[in-house]
Design an enzyme around this catalytic site. Structure first.
Site, PDB file in Angstrom:
ATOM      1  N   THR A   1      10.786 -26.151 -38.302  1.00 12.52           N
ATOM      2  CA  THR A   1      10.584 -26.984 -39.489  1.00 12.52           C
ATOM      3  C   THR A   1      11.605 -28.125 -39.567  1.00 12.52           C
ATOM      4  OG1 THR A   1       9.784 -25.012 -40.599  1.00 12.52           O
ATOM      5  CG2 THR A   1      10.355 -26.860 -42.010  1.00 12.52           C
TER       6      THR A   1
ATOM      7  N   GLY B   1       6.421 -29.491 -41.935  1.00 12.93           N
ATOM      8  CA  GLY B   1       6.343 -28.064 -42.203  1.00 12.93           C
ATOM      9  C   GLY B   1       5.124 -27.485 -41.523  1.00 12.93           C
TER      10      GLY B   1
ATOM     11  N   PHE C   1      15.548 -25.445 -43.325  1.00 14.23           N
ATOM     12  CA  PHE C   1      15.081 -24.117 -43.726  1.00 14.23           C
ATOM     13  C   PHE C   1      15.098 -23.146 -42.543  1.00 14.23           C
ATOM     14  CE2 PHE C   1      13.785 -26.192 -47.589  1.00 14.23           C
ATOM     15  CZ  PHE C   1      13.957 -25.194 -48.533  1.00 14.23           C
TER      16      PHE C   1
ATOM     17  N   GLU D   1       3.865 -12.489 -35.818  1.00 20.18           N
ATOM     18  CA  GLU D   1       4.683 -12.974 -36.944  1.00 20.18           C
ATOM     19  C   GLU D   1       3.944 -12.774 -38.273  1.00 20.18           C
ATOM     20  OE1 GLU D   1       6.348 -16.853 -36.350  1.00 20.18           O
ATOM     21  OE2 GLU D   1       6.790 -17.124 -38.475  1.00 20.18           O
TER      22      GLU D   1
ATOM     23  N   GLY E   1       8.760  -4.803 -69.862  1.00 17.67           N
ATOM     24  CA  GLY E   1       9.168  -5.427 -71.126  1.00 17.67           C
ATOM     25  C   GLY E   1      10.458  -6.202 -70.970  1.00 17.67           C
TER      26      GLY E   1
HETATM   27  C1  LIG Z   1      13.270 -19.008 -47.090  1.00 17.55           C
HETATM   28  C2  LIG Z   1      12.614 -19.778 -45.980  1.00 17.55           C
HETATM   29  C3  LIG Z   1      12.930 -19.481 -44.667  1.00 17.55           C
HETATM   30  C4  LIG Z   1      12.355 -20.221 -43.637  1.00 17.55           C
HETATM   31  N1  LIG Z   1      12.721 -19.958 -42.340  1.00 17.55           N
HETATM   32  C5  LIG Z   1      12.300 -20.774 -41.343  1.00 17.55           C
HETATM   33  C6  LIG Z   1      12.793 -20.616 -40.006  1.00 17.55           C
HETATM   34  O1  LIG Z   1      13.561 -19.693 -39.707  1.00 17.55           O
HETATM   35  N2  LIG Z   1      12.399 -21.512 -39.073  1.00 17.55           N
HETATM   36  C7  LIG Z   1      11.556 -22.537 -39.346  1.00 17.55           C
HETATM   37  O2  LIG Z   1      11.260 -23.306 -38.455  1.00 17.55           O
HETATM   38  N3  LIG Z   1      11.060 -22.713 -40.599  1.00 17.55           N
HETATM   39  C8  LIG Z   1      11.419 -21.868 -41.603  1.00 17.55           C
HETATM   40  N4  LIG Z   1      10.949 -22.042 -42.885  1.00 17.55           N
HETATM   41  C9  LIG Z   1      10.057 -23.163 -43.168  1.00 17.55           C
HETATM   42  C10 LIG Z   1       8.610 -22.735 -43.365  1.00 17.55           C
HETATM   43  O3  LIG Z   1       8.060 -22.352 -42.150  1.00 17.55           O
HETATM   44  C11 LIG Z   1       7.868 -23.919 -44.016  1.00 17.55           C
HETATM   45  O4  LIG Z   1       8.284 -23.955 -45.361  1.00 17.55           O
HETATM   46  C12 LIG Z   1       6.375 -23.787 -43.922  1.00 17.55           C
HETATM   47  O5  LIG Z   1       5.950 -24.026 -42.622  1.00 17.55           O
HETATM   48  C13 LIG Z   1       5.645 -24.777 -44.851  1.00 17.55           C
HETATM   49  O6  LIG Z   1       6.108 -26.052 -44.648  1.00 17.55           O
HETATM   50  P1  LIG Z   1       6.543 -26.972 -45.895  1.00 17.55           P
HETATM   51  O7  LIG Z   1       7.427 -26.158 -46.755  1.00 17.55           O
HETATM   52  O8  LIG Z   1       7.063 -28.247 -45.369  1.00 17.55           O
HETATM   53  O9  LIG Z   1       5.227 -27.225 -46.706  1.00 17.55           O
HETATM   54  P2  LIG Z   1       4.067 -28.278 -46.393  1.00 17.55           P
HETATM   55  O10 LIG Z   1       3.524 -28.068 -45.032  1.00 17.55           O
HETATM   56  O11 LIG Z   1       4.556 -29.631 -46.741  1.00 17.55           O
HETATM   57  O12 LIG Z   1       2.982 -27.818 -47.451  1.00 17.55           O
HETATM   58  C14 LIG Z   1       3.105 -28.092 -48.853  1.00 17.55           C
HETATM   59  C15 LIG Z   1       1.859 -27.543 -49.537  1.00 17.55           C
HETATM   60  O13 LIG Z   1       0.689 -28.174 -48.967  1.00 17.55           O
HETATM   61  C16 LIG Z   1      -0.194 -27.205 -48.431  1.00 17.55           C
HETATM   62  N5  LIG Z   1      -0.788 -27.684 -47.182  1.00 17.55           N
HETATM   63  C17 LIG Z   1      -0.160 -28.219 -46.119  1.00 17.55           C
HETATM   64  N6  LIG Z   1      -1.040 -28.514 -45.139  1.00 17.55           N
HETATM   65  C18 LIG Z   1      -2.257 -28.139 -45.594  1.00 17.55           C
HETATM   66  C19 LIG Z   1      -3.566 -28.156 -45.041  1.00 17.55           C
HETATM   67  N7  LIG Z   1      -3.798 -28.641 -43.814  1.00 17.55           N
HETATM   68  N8  LIG Z   1      -4.580 -27.677 -45.805  1.00 17.55           N
HETATM   69  C20 LIG Z   1      -4.370 -27.182 -47.050  1.00 17.55           C
HETATM   70  N9  LIG Z   1      -3.141 -27.144 -47.621  1.00 17.55           N
HETATM   71  C21 LIG Z   1      -2.108 -27.604 -46.908  1.00 17.55           C
HETATM   72  C22 LIG Z   1       0.666 -25.988 -48.144  1.00 17.55           C
HETATM   73  O14 LIG Z   1      -0.089 -24.805 -48.152  1.00 17.55           O
HETATM   74  C23 LIG Z   1       1.660 -26.039 -49.300  1.00 17.55           C
HETATM   75  O15 LIG Z   1       1.114 -25.465 -50.431  1.00 17.55           O
HETATM   76  C24 LIG Z   1      11.441 -21.279 -43.930  1.00 17.55           C
HETATM   77  C25 LIG Z   1      11.103 -21.544 -45.263  1.00 17.55           C
HETATM   78  C26 LIG Z   1      11.676 -20.820 -46.285  1.00 17.55           C
HETATM   79  C27 LIG Z   1      11.297 -21.152 -47.694  1.00 17.55           C
END
Ligand SMILES: Cc1cc2nc3c(=O)[nH]c(=O)nc-3n(C[C@H](O)[C@H](O)[C@H](O)COP(=O)(O)OP(=O)(O)OC[C@H]3O[C@@H](n4cnc5c(N)ncnc54)[C@H](O)[C@@H]3O)c2cc1C
Length: 374
Positions: free
Chosen positions: A126, A131, A156, A243, A334
């Site tokens: 990420t 993401g 992240f 995963e 509660g």
């Molecule tokens: C606590 C935590 C630990 C993590 N650990 C790791 C890690 O170890 N390594 C790593 O690489 N990453 C890690 N991540 C990152 C995680 O994999 C990403 O948060 C995830 O891939 C989603 O990406 P984003 O948050 O950028 O959301 P986005 O991809 O920007 O999505 C935002 C919203 O849009 C929706 N959306 C996006 N694309 C589509 C689509 N094509 N169709 C419909 N809806 C869509 C999503 O469902 C979401 O609701 C971690 C995240 C957290 C919160």
């Protein structure tokens, strides 16, 4: 239908791990939550006692155990109601990349340390602007002699502060097609040009050191690449079934923890109203149905079947169920359900991440729809 069958060895492993969790994990959790970090010594103790990377073969110090050992490890650690000791990420998500795609030299160099807990791993995909859509990542690997020079920012990253080794996804700067340009590199955390950020202050999973990683002209030997240049996207996809299944199981184990705690708590409070009884009866029924589906998928996964669609179903349904259940159980408690001292308050917060990582639940629905030919 094949069923999950735990052997006497599995049960002995569970008993030993349960004792480890009671003695070395549960008493420390409050401190880890404050520190946003688990001490390395705990990882090392867990490793020395044989609880990390159970699937790795004895040649590299592992148990050579089947996937049920991973399920047991996930379940016992989940029951400790903390997230910092993110052992399943290390043991069953990151290390399998090295185990499956590493050269003999890479395996000899890294796997024994991964098993003993001396080498803790993280996976970095990420980015601040990337993401769900991994193909749009911007971190680059530019060839320079026997090395590549890495530039970019990852965010992240779980275990990002404590990690000794990172499986890094980066784009080969010479390959245009985004799906064929991502490579996976093994990057030692002390490589010059790599800077680790501070732990992020998160809503949940507060004992886990999730952070940013900054790569600035970070030189990594080409020999540290996992497989061919540009093969990373396919490798990432190949490992997602396990995963997602693990995250679905994790959510279910945490749901079970919340449900058991709530039932016990409400029983102690005295006679529950019919509304409360019905709520608990419904949640227990739904939990059993999800658990049955998950147990079936564990068997299918162990048999090497392609259950990509079903694990996507399991990941979204189990994580959404667990979040609904945790919220409902807090309601049933509660006013006491708003107190930090109530353990399921932490579980409620920790569950918030499960619909997001390992592919968001919208992405899961997209995979299912595609597999349905829609
Ligand atoms: C606590 C935590 C630990 C993590 N650990 C790791 C890690 O170890 N390594 C790593 O690489 N990453 C890690 N991540 C990152 C995680 O994999 C990403 O948060 C995830 O891939 C989603 O990406 P984003 O948050 O950028 O959301 P986005 O991809 O920007 O999505 C935002 C919203 O849009 C929706 N959306 C996006 N694309 C589509 C689509 N094509 N169709 C419909 N809806 C869509 C999503 O469902 C979401 O609701 C971690 C995240 C957290 C919160």
């Amino acid at each position: 239908m094949a069923v999950m069958q735990y052997t006497e060895d599995h049960e002995k492993f569970r008993d030993r791990l349960h004792r480890f969790c009671m003695n070395d994990v549960i008493p420390c959790v409050d401190q880890w939550e404050k520190d946003h970090m688990v001490p390395k010594s705990v990882w090392q103790k867990m490793g020395r006692e044989g609880f990390l990377c159970t699937a790795v073969t004895p040649e590299f110090g592992g148990l050579g155990g089947d996937f049920l050992y991973s399920v047991i490890a996930l379940e016992e650690v989940a029951k400790t109601n903390q997230y910092g000791l993110d052992a399943f990420l290390h043991s069953d998500i990151v290390v399998p990349y090295i185990d499956a795609y590493g050269t003999p030299e890479q395996k000899h160099r890294y796997l024994p340390g991964c098993v003993s807990g001396d080498v803790i791993t993280a996976i970095a995909m990420t980015e601040p602007g990337t993401g769900s859509d991994l193909a749009s990542m911007e971190t680059t690997a530019t060839a320079d002699g026997d090395s590549v020079i890495i530039n970019g920012t990852k965010t992240f990253i779980s275990n990002g502060v404590i990690c000794d080794l990172i499986v890094l996804a980066a784009k080969e700067s010479t390959i245009e097609n985004p799906y064929k340009s991502i490579s996976l590199y093994l990057v030692d955390a002390d490589t010059p040009g790599l800077k680790k950020g501070e732990p992020l202050d998160k809503l949940g999973v507060r004992s886990q050191d999730t952070n940013e990683l900054f790569f600035s002209n970070c030189r990594v030997p080409k020999a540290n690449r996992l497989g061919d240049a540009g093969s990373g996207f396919v490798k990432l996809m190949q490992k997602l079934q396990q995963e997602r299944l693990l995250v679905a199981l994790l959510a279910a184990f945490k749901a079970e923890f919340v449900l058991d705690w709530t039932i016990d708590h409400l029983k102690k409070q005295g006679a529950a109203s019919q509304a409360v009884q019905f709520a608990l009866a419904e949640m227990t029924t739904e939990f059993r149905m999800i658990r049955t589906f998950l147990d079936e998928l564990v068997v299918d996964h162990m048999q090497g079947l392609d259950v990509d669609m079903e694990t996507s179903m399991a990941k979204y349904s189990s994580s959404e169920f667990a979040n609904r259940l945790a919220s409902r159980c807090l309601d049933l408690c509660g006013q006491s359900g708003t107190l930090e001292m109530v353990p399921i308050v932490r579980t409620f917060r920790d569950l918030k991440v499960t619909p997001i990582f390992a592919g968001t639940n919208e992405i899961m629905r997209g995979i299912i729809a595609k597999r349905m030919g829609l």
